[in-house]
Design a protein around this motif. Sequence first.
Motif, mmCIF file in Angstrom:
data_model
loop_
_atom_site.group_PDB
_atom_site.id
_atom_site.type_symbol
_atom_site.label_atom_id
_atom_site.label_comp_id
_atom_site.label_asym_id
_atom_site.label_seq_id
_atom_site.Cartn_x
_atom_site.Cartn_y
_atom_site.Cartn_z
ATOM 1 N N ARG A 1 -8.536 -4.423 0.645
ATOM 2 C CA ARG A 1 -7.883 -3.417 -0.201
ATOM 3 C C ARG A 1 -8.963 -2.653 -0.944
ATOM 4 O O ARG A 1 -9.688 -3.195 -1.761
ATOM 5 N N ASP A 2 -9.083 -1.390 -0.609
ATOM 6 C CA ASP A 2 -10.127 -0.567 -1.213
ATOM 7 C C ASP A 2 -9.530 0.774 -1.605
ATOM 8 O O ASP A 2 -8.368 1.067 -1.302
ATOM 9 N N THR A 3 -10.321 1.599 -2.277
ATOM 10 C CA THR A 3 -9.855 2.923 -2.692
ATOM 11 C C THR A 3 -10.933 3.958 -2.392
ATOM 12 O O THR A 3 -12.117 3.725 -2.676
ATOM 13 N N HIS A 4 -10.512 5.072 -1.830
ATOM 14 C CA HIS A 4 -11.417 6.159 -1.478
ATOM 15 C C HIS A 4 -10.773 7.471 -1.899
ATOM 16 O O HIS A 4 -9.542 7.558 -2.040
ATOM 17 N N LEU A 5 -11.587 8.487 -2.071
ATOM 18 C CA LEU A 5 -11.105 9.805 -2.491
ATOM 19 C C LEU A 5 -11.602 10.873 -1.537
ATOM 20 O O LEU A 5 -12.768 10.858 -1.122
ATOM 21 N N ARG A 6 -10.719 11.782 -1.188
ATOM 22 C CA ARG A 6 -11.090 12.979 -0.425
ATOM 23 C C ARG A 6 -10.991 14.180 -1.349
ATOM 24 O O ARG A 6 -10.004 14.347 -2.068
ATOM 25 N N LEU A 7 -12.018 15.017 -1.343
ATOM 26 C CA LEU A 7 -12.018 16.254 -2.114
ATOM 27 C C LEU A 7 -12.099 17.439 -1.168
ATOM 28 O O LEU A 7 -12.819 17.398 -0.166
ATOM 29 N N GLU A 8 -11.370 18.486 -1.491
ATOM 30 C CA GLU A 8 -11.449 19.747 -0.763
ATOM 31 C C GLU A 8 -11.589 20.866 -1.785
ATOM 32 O O GLU A 8 -10.793 20.957 -2.721
ATOM 33 N N ASP B 1 -8.770 23.077 -6.313
ATOM 34 C CA ASP B 1 -9.255 22.011 -5.455
ATOM 35 C C ASP B 1 -8.125 21.033 -5.156
ATOM 36 O O ASP B 1 -7.120 20.983 -5.860
ATOM 37 N N ARG B 2 -8.312 20.239 -4.111
ATOM 38 C CA ARG B 2 -7.303 19.266 -3.700
ATOM 39 C C ARG B 2 -7.957 17.890 -3.622
ATOM 40 O O ARG B 2 -9.056 17.746 -3.086
ATOM 41 N N ALA B 3 -7.280 16.884 -4.165
ATOM 42 C CA ALA B 3 -7.763 15.506 -4.121
ATOM 43 C C ALA B 3 -6.733 14.637 -3.426
ATOM 44 O O ALA B 3 -5.531 14.787 -3.639
ATOM 45 N N THR B 4 -7.212 13.709 -2.595
ATOM 46 C CA THR B 4 -6.350 12.757 -1.904
ATOM 47 C C THR B 4 -6.884 11.357 -2.141
ATOM 48 O O THR B 4 -8.067 11.092 -1.899
ATOM 49 N N VAL B 5 -6.017 10.464 -2.613
ATOM 50 C CA VAL B 5 -6.386 9.072 -2.868
ATOM 51 C C VAL B 5 -5.878 8.210 -1.719
ATOM 52 O O VAL B 5 -4.708 8.297 -1.333
ATOM 53 N N TYR B 6 -6.786 7.386 -1.183
ATOM 54 C CA TYR B 6 -6.436 6.467 -0.098
ATOM 55 C C TYR B 6 -6.558 5.030 -0.585
ATOM 56 O O TYR B 6 -7.542 4.667 -1.234
ATOM 57 N N MET B 7 -5.572 4.206 -0.222
ATOM 58 C CA MET B 7 -5.660 2.783 -0.508
ATOM 59 C C MET B 7 -5.471 1.948 0.758
ATOM 60 O O MET B 7 -5.195 0.754 0.689
ATOM 61 N N ALA B 8 -5.664 2.583 1.921
ATOM 62 C CA ALA B 8 -5.579 1.879 3.198
ATOM 63 C C ALA B 8 -6.582 2.493 4.164
ATOM 64 O O ALA B 8 -6.672 3.715 4.295
ATOM 65 N N GLY B 9 -7.329 1.638 4.855
ATOM 66 C CA GLY B 9 -8.413 2.106 5.691
ATOM 67 C C GLY B 9 -7.975 2.880 6.914
ATOM 68 O O GLY B 9 -8.678 3.799 7.350
ATOM 69 N N ARG C 1 0.849 -1.190 0.000
ATOM 70 C CA ARG C 1 0.000 0.000 0.000
ATOM 71 C C ARG C 1 0.883 1.237 0.000
ATOM 72 O O ARG C 1 2.050 1.200 0.396
ATOM 73 N N LEU C 2 0.286 2.320 -0.422
ATOM 74 C CA LEU C 2 0.972 3.611 -0.454
ATOM 75 C C LEU C 2 0.344 4.544 0.574
ATOM 76 O O LEU C 2 -0.847 4.429 0.887
ATOM 77 N N ALA C 3 1.122 5.477 1.069
ATOM 78 C CA ALA C 3 0.568 6.544 1.887
ATOM 79 C C ALA C 3 -0.378 7.373 1.020
ATOM 80 O O ALA C 3 -0.305 7.345 -0.212
ATOM 81 N N PRO C 4 -1.313 8.102 1.629
ATOM 82 C CA PRO C 4 -2.247 8.907 0.847
ATOM 83 C C PRO C 4 -1.535 9.787 -0.182
ATOM 84 O O PRO C 4 -0.516 10.410 0.113
ATOM 85 N N LEU C 5 -2.083 9.819 -1.386
ATOM 86 C CA LEU C 5 -1.506 10.576 -2.496
ATOM 87 C C LEU C 5 -2.328 11.847 -2.703
ATOM 88 O O LEU C 5 -3.522 11.783 -3.012
ATOM 89 N N ARG C 6 -1.687 13.000 -2.566
ATOM 90 C CA ARG C 6 -2.390 14.278 -2.661
ATOM 91 C C ARG C 6 -1.962 15.014 -3.919
ATOM 92 O O ARG C 6 -0.784 15.028 -4.265
ATOM 93 N N THR C 7 -2.935 15.627 -4.581
ATOM 94 C CA THR C 7 -2.631 16.407 -5.779
ATOM 95 C C THR C 7 -3.672 17.506 -5.944
ATOM 96 O O THR C 7 -4.814 17.378 -5.488
ATOM 97 N N ASP C 8 -3.263 18.603 -6.583
ATOM 98 C CA ASP C 8 -4.203 19.667 -6.918
ATOM 99 C C ASP C 8 -4.921 19.310 -8.208
ATOM 100 O O ASP C 8 -4.309 18.788 -9.159
ATOM 101 N N VAL C 9 -6.215 19.559 -8.235
ATOM 102 C CA VAL C 9 -7.000 19.290 -9.440
ATOM 103 C C VAL C 9 -7.804 20.538 -9.792
ATOM 104 O O VAL C 9 -8.264 21.274 -8.923
ATOM 105 N N GLY C 10 -7.951 20.746 -11.088
ATOM 106 C CA GLY C 10 -8.777 21.861 -11.542
ATOM 107 C C GLY C 10 -8.281 23.204 -11.070
ATOM 108 O O GLY C 10 -7.084 23.478 -11.048
ATOM 109 N N ARG C 11 -9.227 24.042 -10.647
ATOM 110 C CA ARG C 11 -8.909 25.408 -10.251
ATOM 111 C C ARG C 11 -8.870 25.523 -8.727
ATOM 112 O O ARG C 11 -9.797 26.035 -8.097
#
Length: 412
Positions: free
Chosen positions: A191-198, A61-69, A49-59
């Motif tokens: 093993r699942d995947t979730h997304l956080r949006l800000e 906003d921030r997205a974070t991908v989780y692959m660990a609960g 598994r990877l630590a949460p992956l954070r990236t800027d998206v669009g104008r």
Amino acid sequence: MTRIPVRAILWRTFQGWFFSALAISAALMGTSRVRKLLRGREVVRPFPRLAPLRTDVGRGDRATVYMAGDWLYADMLRAIEQAEDRILFETYIIKSDETGRRFKDALVAAAERGVDVRVIYDGFANLVVDPRFLRFPRPVKVLRYPVFNAGWQVFNRRRWGRDHRKILVVDDRVGFVGGYNIGALYEHSWRDTHLRLEGEAVWDLANAFIDFWNLRRPGDPLPSNGTPTWQPYVRAHRNVPRQLVFPIRGMYLEAIDRASSHIHMTAAYFIPDHDILAALEDARRRGVEVDIIVPKVSNHVLADWLSRGFYGGLLRAGVRLHQYEDAMVHAKTATIDGSWSTIGTANIDRLSLSGNYEINLEIFDDGLARDLEEVFATDLGNCTELTLAQWQRRTVVARACEILLRPLRPLL
């Protein structure tokens, strides 16, 4: 010589198939139950598994991908604890274990300090959960989606479908969506995947919750406000059986048809309909690399066997199938050509694509696609590729079971 009427022949044929399929299903589920009991005594092997992956998206906003609960739940609980105005929490399953209690306690504590807390959960999915756990004190407003929603309209398609969504929105500023239910099993062993949006794109998740709540609770409505901004890089697709609206299937078909380089898909239950299957095979014929991760053994053995019925055609078309080892992979994600991505709650099966209440985000962003492709590559490290030669060596009994179970596909 007595001639047997055609109707009688057809009836006997149906009876023969029905009882054969019933016996096979019972045997498979019984064997699966025994395996689960035995596996429960084993130590779960950690998966990559990877630590949460954070990236800027669009104008902005921030997205974070989780692959660990554990990382995901920590951030969800932190968001709940920091809430000042409103919490919208919707889940398919919430277990009454330590993890579930942490979420319940955090929601109750938020309501007691004056936050407007709304909770939605699916009644059928939580039948095995202690009903006392699912009772929240009065400050928390709860909507239990009923076990049986059809009433007298048994054959009305609008009345069927479970609430399979997993949404958390806090103060309309941060939102979470993806495959994770709430429970210790999902936190540590799946093993699942979730997304956080800000940012402003969170409006789509809040609006999805509000529409569902107001549909079921018109006497206690949530205000439904528009948004002054449009975020073309994020689109929320919602399946709404009550309105016979099922856009997630169309989203997949359009995206697959646009593919020119590669498709990376992770599917917890892969039981595609004819059109999605044809779209994937057509993509291969025009030179697109198609890789699909599926569980080697999922938590629903019947779904595994129905999925197996598609493997031969896909492998002959050149699609690469990767079986995830030693853990249940429950993610519902895809990336195409390094630009297009989806994360959400819908599986590639009939129940999700034309039955349940579901939500998937469609995101047009190279950075997020890059993160999801990194997740996909990490998962491949825990997979074994299934080759056509291996598949053709399966037993005659396995082939017969696949054929007899094939008519059950529309049920799942």
